[in-house]
Design a protein around this motif. Sequence first.
Motif, PDB file in Angstrom:
ATOM      1  N   ASN A 179       1.722  25.359  -0.210  1.00 21.95           N
ATOM      2  CA  ASN A 179       2.430  26.318   0.599  1.00 21.95           C
ATOM      3  C   ASN A 179       3.992  27.026  -0.156  1.00 21.95           C
ATOM      4  O   ASN A 179       4.378  27.971  -0.453  1.00 21.95           O
ATOM      5  N   HIS A 180       4.599  26.001  -0.348  1.00 21.79           N
ATOM      6  CA  HIS A 180       6.530  26.006  -0.648  1.00 21.79           C
ATOM      7  C   HIS A 180       6.372  26.758  -2.170  1.00 21.79           C
ATOM      8  O   HIS A 180       6.607  27.403  -2.473  1.00 21.79           O
ATOM      9  N   ALA A 181       5.458  25.724  -2.931  1.00 20.32           N
ATOM     10  CA  ALA A 181       5.066  26.193  -4.258  1.00 20.32           C
ATOM     11  C   ALA A 181       4.425  27.567  -4.360  1.00 20.32           C
ATOM     12  O   ALA A 181       5.294  28.132  -5.326  1.00 20.32           O
ATOM     13  N   LYS A 182       3.767  27.409  -4.026  1.00 18.59           N
ATOM     14  CA  LYS A 182       3.150  28.763  -4.067  1.00 18.59           C
ATOM     15  C   LYS A 182       3.799  30.386  -3.297  1.00 18.59           C
ATOM     16  O   LYS A 182       4.350  31.578  -4.494  1.00 18.59           O
ATOM     17  N   ALA A 183       5.072  29.602  -2.772  1.00 12.74           N
ATOM     18  CA  ALA A 183       5.913  31.113  -2.571  1.00 12.74           C
ATOM     19  C   ALA A 183       7.113  30.785  -3.370  1.00 12.74           C
ATOM     20  O   ALA A 183       7.516  31.830  -3.764  1.00 12.74           O
ATOM     21  N   THR A 184       7.368  30.265  -3.653  1.00 16.05           N
ATOM     22  CA  THR A 184       8.131  29.687  -5.121  1.00 16.05           C
ATOM     23  C   THR A 184       7.801  29.839  -6.338  1.00 16.05           C
ATOM     24  O   THR A 184       8.817  30.458  -7.186  1.00 16.05           O
ATOM     25  N   ARG A 185       6.544  30.617  -6.352  1.00 16.88           N
ATOM     26  CA  ARG A 185       5.373  30.915  -7.886  1.00 16.88           C
ATOM     27  C   ARG A 185       6.085  29.179  -9.046  1.00 16.88           C
ATOM     28  O   ARG A 185       6.119  29.772 -10.027  1.00 16.88           O
ATOM     29  N   VAL A 186       5.684  28.387  -7.931  1.00 19.94           N
ATOM     30  CA  VAL A 186       5.822  26.731  -8.991  1.00 19.94           C
ATOM     31  C   VAL A 186       5.094  26.333  -8.775  1.00 19.94           C
ATOM     32  O   VAL A 186       4.802  25.175  -9.618  1.00 19.94           O
ATOM     33  N   LEU A 187       3.363  26.943  -8.693  1.00 22.31           N
ATOM     34  CA  LEU A 187       2.521  26.267  -7.952  1.00 22.31           C
ATOM     35  C   LEU A 187       1.918  25.419  -9.423  1.00 22.31           C
ATOM     36  O   LEU A 187       0.614  24.297  -9.638  1.00 22.31           O
ATOM     37  N   ASN A 188       1.853  25.967 -10.800  1.00 28.50           N
ATOM     38  CA  ASN A 188       1.288  25.813 -11.160  1.00 28.50           C
ATOM     39  C   ASN A 188       2.065  24.230 -12.042  1.00 28.50           C
ATOM     40  O   ASN A 188       1.610  23.872 -13.603  1.00 28.50           O
ATOM     41  N   HIS A 189       2.859  24.230 -10.927  1.00 26.39           N
ATOM     42  CA  HIS A 189       3.512  23.049 -12.271  1.00 26.39           C
ATOM     43  C   HIS A 189       3.017  22.427 -11.612  1.00 26.39           C
ATOM     44  O   HIS A 189       2.983  20.707 -11.574  1.00 26.39           O
ATOM     45  N   LEU A 190       2.493  22.294 -10.448  1.00 24.72           N
ATOM     46  CA  LEU A 190       1.877  21.318  -9.668  1.00 24.72           C
ATOM     47  C   LEU A 190       0.505  20.748 -10.255  1.00 24.72           C
ATOM     48  O   LEU A 190      -0.468  19.914 -10.298  1.00 24.72           O
ATOM     49  N   ILE A 191      -0.263  22.069  -9.916  1.00 18.29           N
ATOM     50  CA  ILE A 191      -1.921  22.119  -9.801  1.00 18.29           C
ATOM     51  C   ILE A 191      -1.493  23.980 -10.985  1.00 18.29           C
ATOM     52  O   ILE A 191      -1.523  24.368 -10.702  1.00 18.29           O
ATOM     53  N   PRO A 192      -3.156  23.040 -11.816  1.00 15.52           N
ATOM     54  CA  PRO A 192      -3.165  23.705 -13.407  1.00 15.52           C
ATOM     55  C   PRO A 192      -4.290  25.471 -12.458  1.00 15.52           C
ATOM     56  O   PRO A 192      -4.745  24.660 -11.193  1.00 15.52           O
ATOM     57  N   SER A 193      -3.626  26.403 -13.034  1.00 15.25           N
ATOM     58  CA  SER A 193      -4.486  27.875 -12.798  1.00 15.25           C
ATOM     59  C   SER A 193      -5.946  27.465 -13.280  1.00 15.25           C
ATOM     60  O   SER A 193      -6.191  26.452 -13.887  1.00 15.25           O
ATOM     61  N   LYS A 194      -7.096  28.038 -12.951  1.00 11.71           N
ATOM     62  CA  LYS A 194      -8.649  27.521 -13.452  1.00 11.71           C
ATOM     63  C   LYS A 194      -8.278  27.475 -14.851  1.00 11.71           C
ATOM     64  O   LYS A 194      -7.939  28.538 -15.194  1.00 11.71           O
ATOM     65  N   GLY A 195      -8.907  26.368 -15.657  1.00 10.88           N
ATOM     66  CA  GLY A 195      -9.125  26.549 -17.080  1.00 10.88           C
ATOM     67  C   GLY A 195      -8.021  26.279 -17.201  1.00 10.88           C
ATOM     68  O   GLY A 195      -7.275  26.776 -18.420  1.00 10.88           O
ATOM     69  N   LYS A 196      -6.812  26.365 -16.659  1.00  4.23           N
ATOM     70  CA  LYS A 196      -5.053  26.439 -17.541  1.00  4.23           C
ATOM     71  C   LYS A 196      -4.940  24.609 -17.917  1.00  4.23           C
ATOM     72  O   LYS A 196      -4.944  24.451 -17.361  1.00  4.23           O
TER      73      LYS A 196
END
Length: 129
Positions: free
Chosen positions: A45-62
Motif C-alpha cells: 500500500n505504501h509502495a503504491k502511494a509513493t509510486r514505487v510498487l513497480n520496483h517490487l511487483i511488475p505491471s502486467k506483462g512488464k
Amino acid sequence: MTNTKYNSSSSFHPALAIANIRNHISVTLGMDNDKYPMWVALFTNHAKATRVLNHLIPSKGKEIAPSPEDDKELWEILDAMVLQWIYATVNNELLKTIVEENSTAKECWHRIKNIFHDNQHSRAVMFKQ
C-alpha cells in the motif's frame, strides 16, 4: 494503475519525501512471527502511494527495470530507497538472511516471499502430523 515514468526533469517523486519508513510501516517483520501478510499489505500500500510498487511487483506483462525513456539514475535511487525500506522494517535475524550485495528491491522482495511461503508449507505439514 498508471505507468510511472522516471524523469528527473519532472515533478518531485513522492518516495523521496519519506524520511522515516517506520512512521508509515510500524510492523517489524521477523522469521518467527505471523506478521508477513500484514507487513506485505502495509508495504505494498505504501509502495503504491509513493509510486514505487513497480520496483517490487511488475505491471502486467512488464519487466521491472527502467525503460529507455525513464531516467536510469532516478530509477536506481528509488530502487535503493525501496530496498532500504525493506531492510528497515525487518528484524536483525531476517535481515541477515535477506541482505545480498548488489541486490535489487525486487530480488529482496522475492527472497522474503520465498522464506514465508516455505515456512507456511512447513507449518502446514507440522499441523497434519
